[in-house]
Design an enzyme around this catalytic site. Structure first.
Site, PDB file in Angstrom:
ATOM      1  N   TYR A 102      -4.714   2.312  15.675  1.00 13.36           N
ATOM      2  CA  TYR A 102      -3.525   2.455  16.508  1.00 13.36           C
ATOM      3  C   TYR A 102      -3.834   2.400  18.004  1.00 13.36           C
ATOM      4  CZ  TYR A 102      -0.857   3.625  12.360  1.00 13.36           C
ATOM      5  OH  TYR A 102      -0.241   3.564  11.141  1.00 13.36           O
ATOM      6  N   HIS A 104      -2.838  11.158   0.596  1.00 10.36           N
ATOM      7  CA  HIS A 104      -2.286  10.944   1.938  1.00 10.36           C
ATOM      8  C   HIS A 104      -1.682  12.280   2.386  1.00 10.36           C
ATOM      9  CE1 HIS A 104      -0.987   7.493   4.736  1.00 10.36           C
ATOM     10  NE2 HIS A 104      -0.607   8.597   5.358  1.00 10.36           N
ATOM     11  N   ARG A 113       0.854  -1.191   0.000  1.00 12.74           N
ATOM     12  CA  ARG A 113       0.000   0.000   0.000  1.00 12.74           C
ATOM     13  C   ARG A 113       0.890   1.241   0.000  1.00 12.74           C
ATOM     14  NH1 ARG A 113      -2.383   3.195   4.611  1.00 12.74           N
ATOM     15  NH2 ARG A 113      -3.883   4.542   3.565  1.00 12.74           N
ATOM     16  N   ASN A 156      -7.628   2.048   9.697  1.00 16.77           N
ATOM     17  CA  ASN A 156      -6.335   2.228  10.359  1.00 16.77           C
ATOM     18  C   ASN A 156      -6.578   2.236  11.852  1.00 16.77           C
ATOM     19  OD1 ASN A 156      -5.391   2.582   7.777  1.00 16.77           O
ATOM     20  ND2 ASN A 156      -4.830   4.740   8.026  1.00 16.77           N
ATOM     21  N   GLU A 200      -7.430   8.720   6.027  1.00 15.92           N
ATOM     22  CA  GLU A 200      -7.684   9.399   7.295  1.00 15.92           C
ATOM     23  C   GLU A 200      -8.138  10.849   7.149  1.00 15.92           C
ATOM     24  OE1 GLU A 200      -4.349   8.893   9.926  1.00 15.92           O
ATOM     25  OE2 GLU A 200      -4.578   6.734   9.994  1.00 15.92           O
ATOM     26  N   GLU A 210      -3.663   0.104   8.087  1.00 18.30           N
ATOM     27  CA  GLU A 210      -2.522   0.516   8.910  1.00 18.30           C
ATOM     28  C   GLU A 210      -2.707  -0.005  10.334  1.00 18.30           C
ATOM     29  OE1 GLU A 210      -1.429   4.698   9.067  1.00 18.30           O
ATOM     30  OE2 GLU A 210      -1.821   4.909   6.920  1.00 18.30           O
TER      31      GLU A 210
END
Ligand code: FCB
Length: 448
Positions: free
Chosen positions: A302, A129, A85, A300, A174, A354
């Site tokens: 985290y 991005h 990616r 994504n 995002e 991610e």
């Protein structure tokens, strides 16, 4: 679900069709900031403004991937992953964000795709991005509705050229960050700090996603089309009514704010009531434009949001510690998030686009050659993959996982101080060294 105390000793088996990958983004690795006609982006302007980046660095050179992409694809292939990616830098292929295309920029991505195909690595492309052409920012950036229309033109051109050579195209990475950190707090480019502007930017970002989806659909390309959102569950810090309510508001303002328009064609009431919507301008047909079928959702993950109404806010226990970013390690949040999304929306196939950990890695250069002993990253991977498997057991259709990141790289306002890579990068020499986690990931994928 209980909190794991440590990494699992045996790993679950994933389906044989499961996609294994690594992820990067253009500004964070490419360098070549002025090479071959690339125009400036808002991140060039931002990083060259004193005081914005902790180590006063820029992405001018970064990992020099623009010149070393062939070597980097060889490294990707050596990891046994089947997918990569990466993002296309809009100002590299259309320097002003409208008007003329830069053929030399497209040639770079074409060479990259050739090299990936040669190694049998599927390409997963992100169109945005965070590197908006500066020329568009000069006209108001994401606060200007016209930017959405320009984005759709750019998206269609990429799909026309590459749509049958890549596995997926994601419109945005995002948009929460673009809107809230770029326009709401000023931590990211373009550096505006106005909560009302963030809401307006988020609407134009969503509109641009919908317009781009429509423009790309018309081309009938083989690539699957979707979007990548950063998401978290919101845990109330206590069982007080105030904390519970605040956690609901947090979910509405961060996750549902982006999911509802795409899947339901409206903004969540709770978020409308708690956001500063004074600059929000919704035109009559906007939700029809935004609510387009997507072929996949990129998630994504985290950390979770730990929501406290106390002053200072109550902190989580950090049972599994923190990453070098200071982020809580909370793997079961990935299970909780996916299960909740699955319950609240009719999801298309999901990719974890991610997930990864910053570690204060040390390169050791001794008798055994160059090594980076990053056991915390291996433990992080094991725990998050186990948590992902739990979500799949619970019925969520997850089709792939991309570790963030392939390489240590330019971590936005932290500069080069935070290392997320499976591969260590010595920025003085551009030498790449596989960390222990890279060896672990490679063997894990082989055993699948
Ligand atoms: C995500 C970004 C990515 C990287 C990681 C650590 O928010 O998409 O570029 O910076 O965080």
């Amino acid at each position: 679900m209980t909190t794991p105390d440590s990494a699992p000793t045996t790993m679950p088996a994933f389906p044989s069709t499961f996609t294994w990958g690594v992820a990067t983004s253009a500004y964070q690795i490419e360098g070549g900031a002025t090479a071959d006609g690339r125009g400036p982006s808002i991140w060039d302007t931002f990083t060259h403004t004193p005081g914005k980046i902790t180590d006063a660095s820029t992405g001018d050179v970064a990992c020099d991937h623009y010149h070393r992409y062939a070597e980097d694809v060889d490294i990707i292939a050596s990891l046994n992953v089947d997918s990569y990616r990466f993002s296309i830098a809009w100002p590299r292929v259309q320097p002003d964000g409208s008007g003329a295309w830069n053929e030399a920029g497209f040639d770079f991505y074409s060479r990259l795709l050739d090299k990936l195909a040669e190694k049998n690595i599927a390409a997963h492309v992100t169109l945005y991005h965070w590197d908006l052409p500066q020329a568009l920012e000069d006209k108001g950036g994401w606060l200007n509705r016209d930017t959405a229309a320009h984005f759709a033109v750019y998206a269609a051109e990429v799909a026309r050229r590459f749509g049958n050579r890549v596995a997926t195209i994601a419109t945005h990475n995002e948009p929460w960050c673009t809107a809230n950190l770029g326009y709401g707090t000023g931590q990211f480019a373009p550096g505006m700090a106005d909560p009302a502007a963030a809401v307006s930017a988020s609407h134009h970002l969503l509109l641009s996603h919908g317009l781009a989806m429509q423009a790309m659909r018309k081309l009938n390309v083989s690539a699957k089309l979707g979007i990548v959102l950063n998401q978290w569950t919101a845990t109330p810090a206590t069982d007080s009514a105030a904390d519970i309510k605040a956690a609901e508001v947090e979910w509405a303002r961060s996750v549902a704010w982006f999911m509802d328009p795409i899947f339901k064609g409206s903004y969540p009431e709770l978020a409308l009531a708690n956001n500063d919507c004074s600059l929000l301008s919704i035109h009559e047909n906007d939700f029809n434009d935004i609510r387009q079928d997507i072929d996949f959702l990129g998630v994504n993950y985290y950390f979770r949001a730990f929501v406290s109404t106390e002053t200072p806010p109550r902190q989580p226990e950090f049972k599994l510690g923190k990453t070098d970013m200071g982020w809580e390690i909370y793997p079961q949040g990935l299970t909780e998030l996916l299960v909740k999304l699955h319950a609240e929306y009719t999801l298309p196939p999901v990719y974890i686009t991610e997930n990864g950990m910053a570690v204060a890695d040390q390169l050791q250069d001794g008798a055994n050659g160059r090594q980076v002993k990053d056991q915390p990253r291996i433990d992080y991977l094991k725990m998050h993959l186990a948590a992902l498997h739990d979500a799949m057991q619970a019925g969520v259709d997850v089709q792939g996982y991309f570790y963030w990141s392939l390489l240590d790289n330019f971590e936005w306002n932290s500069g080069y101080l935070r290392r997320f890579g499976l591969i260590y990068v010595d920025y003085d020499t551009q030498q790449r060294t596989l960390k222990d986690s890279a060896h672990w990931y490679r063997n894990f994928i082989k055993e699948q």
